[in-house]
Enzyme design. Structure first.
Site, mmCIF file in Angstrom:
data_model
loop_
_atom_site.group_PDB
_atom_site.id
_atom_site.type_symbol
_atom_site.label_atom_id
_atom_site.label_comp_id
_atom_site.label_asym_id
_atom_site.label_seq_id
_atom_site.Cartn_x
_atom_site.Cartn_y
_atom_site.Cartn_z
ATOM 1 C CD GLU A 12 -2.981 -1.287 2.173
ATOM 2 O OE1 GLU A 12 -4.160 -1.604 1.971
ATOM 3 O OE2 GLU A 12 -2.517 -1.161 3.333
ATOM 4 C CG ASP A 196 -11.848 -8.164 -0.911
ATOM 5 O OD1 ASP A 196 -10.762 -7.630 -0.625
ATOM 6 O OD2 ASP A 196 -12.797 -8.220 -0.112
HETATM 7 C C1 3QA Z 1 -6.164 -7.750 4.667
HETATM 8 C C2 3QA Z 1 -5.624 -6.318 4.576
HETATM 9 C C3 3QA Z 1 -5.861 -5.534 5.843
HETATM 10 O O1 3QA Z 1 -4.852 -4.587 6.060
HETATM 11 C C4 3QA Z 1 -7.180 -4.855 5.597
HETATM 12 C C5 3QA Z 1 -6.361 -5.569 3.524
HETATM 13 C C6 3QA Z 1 -9.456 -5.604 1.794
HETATM 14 N N1 3QA Z 1 -10.417 -6.563 1.762
HETATM 15 C C7 3QA Z 1 -10.831 -6.788 3.032
HETATM 16 C C8 3QA Z 1 -11.784 -7.664 3.588
HETATM 17 N N2 3QA Z 1 -11.944 -7.676 4.925
HETATM 18 C C9 3QA Z 1 -11.215 -6.843 5.696
HETATM 19 N N3 3QA Z 1 -10.289 -5.979 5.228
HETATM 20 C C10 3QA Z 1 -10.094 -5.946 3.888
HETATM 21 N N4 3QA Z 1 -7.084 -4.519 4.192
HETATM 22 C C11 3QA Z 1 -5.122 -8.577 5.241
HETATM 23 S S1 3QA Z 1 -5.351 -10.258 5.182
HETATM 24 C C12 3QA Z 1 -4.236 -10.842 3.971
HETATM 25 C C13 3QA Z 1 -2.828 -10.865 4.432
HETATM 26 O O2 3QA Z 1 -2.012 -11.546 3.516
HETATM 27 C C14 3QA Z 1 -8.323 -4.108 3.565
HETATM 28 C C15 3QA Z 1 -9.241 -5.203 3.090
HETATM 29 N N5 3QA Z 1 -12.523 -8.482 2.814
HETATM 30 C C16 3QA Z 1 -0.702 -11.642 3.940
HETATM 31 C C17 3QA Z 1 -0.048 -12.824 3.286
HETATM 32 O O3 3QA Z 1 -0.345 -13.977 3.991
#
Ligand code: 3QA
Length: 230
Positions: A12, A196
């Site tokens: 980000e 998403d």
């Molecule tokens: C998700 C990130 C966190 O900082 C919140 C993305 C996008 N879609 C979302 C959803 N529910 C909640 N939040 C979000 N951000 C981190 S989990 C993946 C980590 O991967 C916004 C967001 N549906 C790391 C590699 O394993």
């Protein structure tokens, strides 16, 4: 003037660091803080790591230790509103914590005594974002953002958050950053690009679109900084 630009994940803030020719890195409290001078003003940039606790820590440090006077957050989010598609931008008008729950005592979701369900973002920067959007020929939707320590990948939970908070998008850091900025009287602006739809396909969609959506958001936030400098 000193402006903080923060994200939660490395992806980000990477597009923002790429735009700067030089910056100074300071390690503090388990995170890297990047300081740069940009068009005559000072920037401090960092990613917090995921969630409300880490983002609270980072926002506080950017303000208290680095002296940030305004804070802009750039990142991705899950869509609740059906009008928000992958890559679309949403500017938060106000934010709430969807996982804060003392309803057993008759309080509404998101509320604790001496707090408020919603924290409002800075109106001047929201206004400025409309100018930036028209300059860039982009659509930016204003809406409510709900924050919680959950990656939501479930239609039922997403709809509950949508109806309980009238929220248009959800993520995991905005409301905690909002609480910090509000308490410390620092105007803040929270921008997110959709990665998403917070449904059963969310993790796949997220993995696929994190980078491109993060770029959408970062480019817009840098244009906001350009306007603030003018
Ligand atoms: C998700 C990130 C966190 O900082 C919140 C993305 C996008 N879609 C979302 C959803 N529910 C909640 N939040 C979000 N951000 C981190 S989990 C993946 C980590 O991967 C916004 C967001 N549906 C790391 C590699 O394993």
């Amino acid at each position: 003037m000193k402006i903080a630009i923060m994200g939660a994940m490395p992806e980000e803030i990477a597009p923002i660091l790429e735009k700067l020719s030089e910056y100074k890195t300071t390690q503090y409290a388990g995170n890297a803080y990047y300081e740069a001078s940009y068009k005559g003003i000072d920037l401090v940039i960092a990613y917090s790591k995921i969630g409300k606790v880490f983002s609270t820590l980072t926002a506080t440090i950017m303000i208290e230790r680095f002296g940030a006077q305004k804070l802009l957050f750039s990142g991705v989010a899950g869509a609740i509103s059906a009008t928000l598609k992958v890559g679309d931008l949403i500017v938060a008008t106000k934010l709430a914590q969807h996982d804060l729950d003392i309803t057993a005592f008759g309080h509404p979701f998101g509320y604790v005594p001496e707090g408020a369900v919603f924290v409002e973002a800075d109106k001047e920067m929201i206004l400025l974002s409309k100018e930036v959007a028209s300059d860039m020929g982009k659509m930016v939707q204003e809406g409510v953002i709900a924050t919680g320590d959950q990656f939501v990948a479930n239609e039922e939970r997403k709809n509950w958050i949508g109806s309980t908070f009238h929220a248009d998008a959800l993520e995991m850091e905005g409301a905690s950053v909002a609480v910090v900025c509000d308490a410390l009287n620092v105007p803040f602006f929270i921008l997110r690009s959709i990665s998403d739809a917070a449904d059963m396909d969310a993790s796949f969609s997220f993995d696929e679109f994190l980078e491109t959506s993060a770029v959408e958001s970062a480019e817009f936030v840098m244009k906001m900084v350009d306007k603030l400098v003018e």
